[in-house]
Design a protein around this motif. Structure first.
Motif, PDB file in Angstrom:
ATOM      1  N   ILE A   1       0.847  -1.420  -0.065  1.00  0.00           N
ATOM      2  CA  ILE A   1       0.080  -0.213  -0.255  1.00  0.00           C
ATOM      3  C   ILE A   1       0.719   1.243  -0.368  1.00  0.00           C
ATOM      4  O   ILE A   1       2.131   1.386   0.678  1.00  0.00           O
ATOM      5  N   ASN A   2       0.562   1.991  -1.087  1.00  0.00           N
ATOM      6  CA  ASN A   2       1.829   3.327  -1.292  1.00  0.00           C
ATOM      7  C   ASN A   2       1.000   4.300  -0.109  1.00  0.00           C
ATOM      8  O   ASN A   2      -0.793   4.876   0.270  1.00  0.00           O
ATOM      9  N   LYS A   3       1.572   5.376   0.552  1.00  0.00           N
ATOM     10  CA  LYS A   3       1.483   6.392   1.548  1.00  0.00           C
ATOM     11  C   LYS A   3       2.189   7.433   1.168  1.00  0.00           C
ATOM     12  O   LYS A   3       3.066   7.442   0.617  1.00  0.00           O
ATOM     13  N   GLY A   4       1.536   8.303   1.789  1.00  0.00           N
ATOM     14  CA  GLY A   4       2.347   9.690   1.369  1.00  0.00           C
ATOM     15  C   GLY A   4       1.314  10.361  -0.046  1.00  0.00           C
ATOM     16  O   GLY A   4       0.445   9.953  -0.186  1.00  0.00           O
ATOM     17  N   ALA A   5       2.423  11.257  -0.108  1.00  0.00           N
ATOM     18  CA  ALA A   5       1.882  12.535  -1.269  1.00  0.00           C
ATOM     19  C   ALA A   5       1.609  11.648  -2.315  1.00  0.00           C
ATOM     20  O   ALA A   5       2.380  10.406  -2.366  1.00  0.00           O
ATOM     21  N   TRP A   6       0.400  12.121  -3.349  1.00  0.00           N
ATOM     22  CA  TRP A   6       0.056  11.409  -4.214  1.00  0.00           C
ATOM     23  C   TRP A   6       0.476  12.030  -5.183  1.00  0.00           C
ATOM     24  O   TRP A   6       0.616  13.002  -5.978  1.00  0.00           O
ATOM     25  N   SER A   7       1.172  11.146  -6.351  1.00  0.00           N
ATOM     26  CA  SER A   7       2.020  11.436  -7.367  1.00  0.00           C
ATOM     27  C   SER A   7       1.224  11.305  -8.320  1.00  0.00           C
ATOM     28  O   SER A   7      -0.556  11.318  -8.786  1.00  0.00           O
ATOM     29  N   ARG A   8       1.307  12.453  -9.621  1.00  0.00           N
ATOM     30  CA  ARG A   8       0.624  12.389 -11.144  1.00  0.00           C
ATOM     31  C   ARG A   8      -0.026  11.649 -11.754  1.00  0.00           C
ATOM     32  O   ARG A   8      -0.827  11.648 -12.004  1.00  0.00           O
ATOM     33  N   GLU A   9       0.572  10.605 -11.262  1.00  0.00           N
ATOM     34  CA  GLU A   9       0.566   9.090 -12.489  1.00  0.00           C
ATOM     35  C   GLU A   9      -0.360   8.936 -11.399  1.00  0.00           C
ATOM     36  O   GLU A   9      -1.579   8.637 -12.241  1.00  0.00           O
ATOM     37  N   GLU A  10      -0.135   8.499 -10.568  1.00  0.00           N
ATOM     38  CA  GLU A  10      -1.473   8.313  -9.027  1.00  0.00           C
ATOM     39  C   GLU A  10      -3.147   8.700  -9.962  1.00  0.00           C
ATOM     40  O   GLU A  10      -3.735   8.876  -9.301  1.00  0.00           O
ATOM     41  N   ASP A  11      -2.866  10.340  -9.885  1.00  0.00           N
ATOM     42  CA  ASP A  11      -4.071  10.822  -9.937  1.00  0.00           C
ATOM     43  C   ASP A  11      -4.500  10.519 -10.936  1.00  0.00           C
ATOM     44  O   ASP A  11      -5.724  11.144 -11.563  1.00  0.00           O
TER      45      ASP A  11
ATOM     46  N   SER B   1      -8.173   6.404   0.748  1.00  0.00           N
ATOM     47  CA  SER B   1      -7.393   7.574   0.505  1.00  0.00           C
ATOM     48  C   SER B   1      -7.724   7.906  -1.210  1.00  0.00           C
ATOM     49  O   SER B   1      -7.239   8.882  -1.485  1.00  0.00           O
ATOM     50  N   CYS B   2      -8.361   6.462  -1.957  1.00  0.00           N
ATOM     51  CA  CYS B   2      -8.768   7.184  -3.103  1.00  0.00           C
ATOM     52  C   CYS B   2     -10.158   8.335  -2.586  1.00  0.00           C
ATOM     53  O   CYS B   2      -9.904   9.189  -3.612  1.00  0.00           O
ATOM     54  N   ARG B   3     -11.722   8.045  -2.384  1.00  0.00           N
ATOM     55  CA  ARG B   3     -11.651   8.961  -2.217  1.00  0.00           C
ATOM     56  C   ARG B   3     -11.455  10.530  -2.025  1.00  0.00           C
ATOM     57  O   ARG B   3     -12.066  10.882  -1.968  1.00  0.00           O
ATOM     58  N   GLN B   4     -10.604  10.562  -0.643  1.00  0.00           N
ATOM     59  CA  GLN B   4     -10.429  11.742   0.128  1.00  0.00           C
ATOM     60  C   GLN B   4      -9.351  11.919  -1.175  1.00  0.00           C
ATOM     61  O   GLN B   4      -9.188  13.618  -1.165  1.00  0.00           O
ATOM     62  N   ARG B   5      -8.685  11.840  -1.969  1.00  0.00           N
ATOM     63  CA  ARG B   5      -8.500  12.366  -3.048  1.00  0.00           C
ATOM     64  C   ARG B   5      -9.179  13.591  -4.071  1.00  0.00           C
ATOM     65  O   ARG B   5      -8.811  13.810  -4.323  1.00  0.00           O
ATOM     66  N   TRP B   6      -9.769  11.991  -4.408  1.00  0.00           N
ATOM     67  CA  TRP B   6     -11.029  12.700  -5.337  1.00  0.00           C
ATOM     68  C   TRP B   6     -11.338  13.596  -5.292  1.00  0.00           C
ATOM     69  O   TRP B   6     -11.803  14.856  -5.620  1.00  0.00           O
ATOM     70  N   LEU B   7     -12.177  13.389  -3.933  1.00  0.00           N
ATOM     71  CA  LEU B   7     -12.833  14.829  -2.970  1.00  0.00           C
ATOM     72  C   LEU B   7     -12.474  15.799  -3.225  1.00  0.00           C
ATOM     73  O   LEU B   7     -12.890  17.078  -3.296  1.00  0.00           O
ATOM     74  N   ASN B   8     -11.165  16.104  -2.573  1.00  0.00           N
ATOM     75  CA  ASN B   8     -10.593  16.961  -2.254  1.00  0.00           C
ATOM     76  C   ASN B   8     -10.098  18.030  -3.293  1.00  0.00           C
ATOM     77  O   ASN B   8      -9.153  18.960  -2.449  1.00  0.00           O
ATOM     78  N   TYR B   9      -9.280  16.864  -4.028  1.00  0.00           N
ATOM     79  CA  TYR B   9      -8.477  17.723  -5.168  1.00  0.00           C
ATOM     80  C   TYR B   9      -8.468  17.148  -6.716  1.00  0.00           C
ATOM     81  O   TYR B   9      -8.439  18.120  -7.061  1.00  0.00           O
ATOM     82  N   LEU B  10      -9.458  16.314  -6.521  1.00  0.00           N
ATOM     83  CA  LEU B  10      -9.791  15.762  -7.968  1.00  0.00           C
ATOM     84  C   LEU B  10     -10.940  16.422  -8.883  1.00  0.00           C
ATOM     85  O   LEU B  10     -11.004  16.416  -9.691  1.00  0.00           O
ATOM     86  N   LYS B  11     -11.758  16.135  -7.655  1.00  0.00           N
ATOM     87  CA  LYS B  11     -13.145  16.376  -8.026  1.00  0.00           C
ATOM     88  C   LYS B  11     -12.979  17.939  -9.120  1.00  0.00           C
ATOM     89  O   LYS B  11     -12.589  19.033  -8.891  1.00  0.00           O
ATOM     90  N   PRO B  12     -13.802  17.039 -10.124  1.00  0.00           N
ATOM     91  CA  PRO B  12     -13.939  18.799 -10.647  1.00  0.00           C
ATOM     92  C   PRO B  12     -14.828  19.709  -9.919  1.00  0.00           C
ATOM     93  O   PRO B  12     -15.780  19.806  -9.370  1.00  0.00           O
ATOM     94  N   GLY B  13     -14.334  21.674 -10.015  1.00  0.00           N
ATOM     95  CA  GLY B  13     -14.915  22.277  -9.531  1.00  0.00           C
ATOM     96  C   GLY B  13     -14.296  23.069  -8.251  1.00  0.00           C
ATOM     97  O   GLY B  13     -14.608  23.552  -7.372  1.00  0.00           O
ATOM     98  N   ILE B  14     -13.528  21.815  -7.383  1.00  0.00           N
ATOM     99  CA  ILE B  14     -12.690  21.959  -6.083  1.00  0.00           C
ATOM    100  C   ILE B  14     -12.420  23.414  -6.721  1.00  0.00           C
ATOM    101  O   ILE B  14     -11.241  23.402  -7.234  1.00  0.00           O
ATOM    102  N   LYS B  15     -12.176  24.315  -5.322  1.00  0.00           N
ATOM    103  CA  LYS B  15     -11.394  24.634  -5.756  1.00  0.00           C
ATOM    104  C   LYS B  15      -9.744  25.317  -5.018  1.00  0.00           C
ATOM    105  O   LYS B  15     -10.627  24.890  -3.447  1.00  0.00           O
TER     106      LYS B  15
END
Length: 256
Positions: free
Chosen positions: A8-18, A48-62
């Motif tokens: 399991i990866n931990k820590g900051a997400w890479s661009r590839e993962e994003d 972790s996926c959910r959090q990454r999506w909801l907090n950073y990747l989801k369209p419309g996030i400021k």
DNA sequence: AAAAGTCTCAACCGCAGTTAA
DNA sequence: GTTAACTGCGGTTGAGACTTT
């Protein structure tokens, strides 16, 4: 021998993962995060996926640049709701609970600590800073949905099916409180410039108006627009006193 | 210039509620 | 009705950035 350790990866997400996560959600939609992690080939847990999506990747996030309007709203909503960041975030389009929580803990709580006001809520808010610098919730903790349901029912009984159309979830309490807030013009920052109705989805447009209004026909300084002036909030305090005392009474927290 | 202290914020953790089997 | 898996939430942590000495 033994079981193979799950990688399991931990820590900051890479661009590839994003990229992988974004593409997967774009195709399959949100939800089922455990499967997202597995099927997308991400070495991350579902949470972790959910959090990454909801907090950073989801369209419309400021990201960043929280305006004074948003800041003002966060303070007001925090006074209404306490540390219920997800509810506060729902009222601030494009902002996430995590960002608001961070912003509160790093900026607003410190600033409010430095700003003594006569408001009973501000005082209690300041008193609720714990030793770590975090804020204890004003309102009962949000997670106790059952107890909120019970509270709603008791309110309904007490009011004999009152005029307030309260829903059955916790958001309804927030909506109820905030809607009352709207009705009393309590969300209007300046009495004279209260022409925009302060509906939050319009906040960005309103912000422009407020900026221009402040600069043209308002005698108060820009900082006054933001400050928690006690006179401005007395009506809100009264409303909150009533509502929160009801809830505190129900929860047996009257002495707090 | 660099060490020490402080701040910020992305991410993790654990708890509680919900849902499905 | 029970249990396990999943989801959502708020609290907390820690790495890196920034500031001060």
């Amino acid at each position: 021998m033994g079981r193979i350790p799950k990688e399991i990866n931990k820590g900051a997400w890479s661009r590839e993962e994003d990229d992988i996560l974004s593409k997967y959600v774009a195709i399959h939609g949100e939800g089922k995060w455990q499967k997202v992690a597995q099927n997308a080939g991400l070495k991350r847990c579902g949470k972790s996926c959910r959090q990454r999506w909801l907090n950073y990747l989801k369209p419309g996030i400021k990201r960043g640049d929280i305006s004074t309007d948003e800041e003002d709203m966060i303070i007001r909503l925090h006074r209404l709701l306490g540390n219920r960041w997800s509810l506060i975030a729902k009222r601030l389009p494009g902002r996430t609970d995590n960002e608001i929580k961070n912003y509160w803990n790093t900026n607003l709580s410190k600033r409010l600590q430095k700003q003594p006001t006569s408001s009973s809520f501000s005082v209690s808010l300041q008193n609720n800073h714990n030793k770590c610098g975090h804020i204890a919730p004003e309102a009962p903790r949000p997670r106790r949905l059952k107890i909120v349901h019970q509270y709603n029912k008791i309110l309904e009984n007490n009011n004999n099916g009152s005029e307030c159309d309260q829903g059955s979830d916790e958001t309804s309490i927030a909506d109820f409180l905030i809607d009352n807030d709207h009705q009393d013009n309590l969300l209007a920052c300046d009495d004279e410039s209260n022409t925009t109705n302060s509906k939050i989805p319009q906040m960005e447009e309103d912000h422009k108006k407020v900026v221009s209004t402040n600069s043209t026909h308002n005698s108060s300084s820009p900082s006054d627009h933001f400050h928690l002036s006690s006179e401005k909030f007395d009506p809100l305090d009264n409303l909150l006193d009533v509502e929160l005392k009801k809830m505190a009474s129900f929860l047996g927290l009257e002495n707090d």
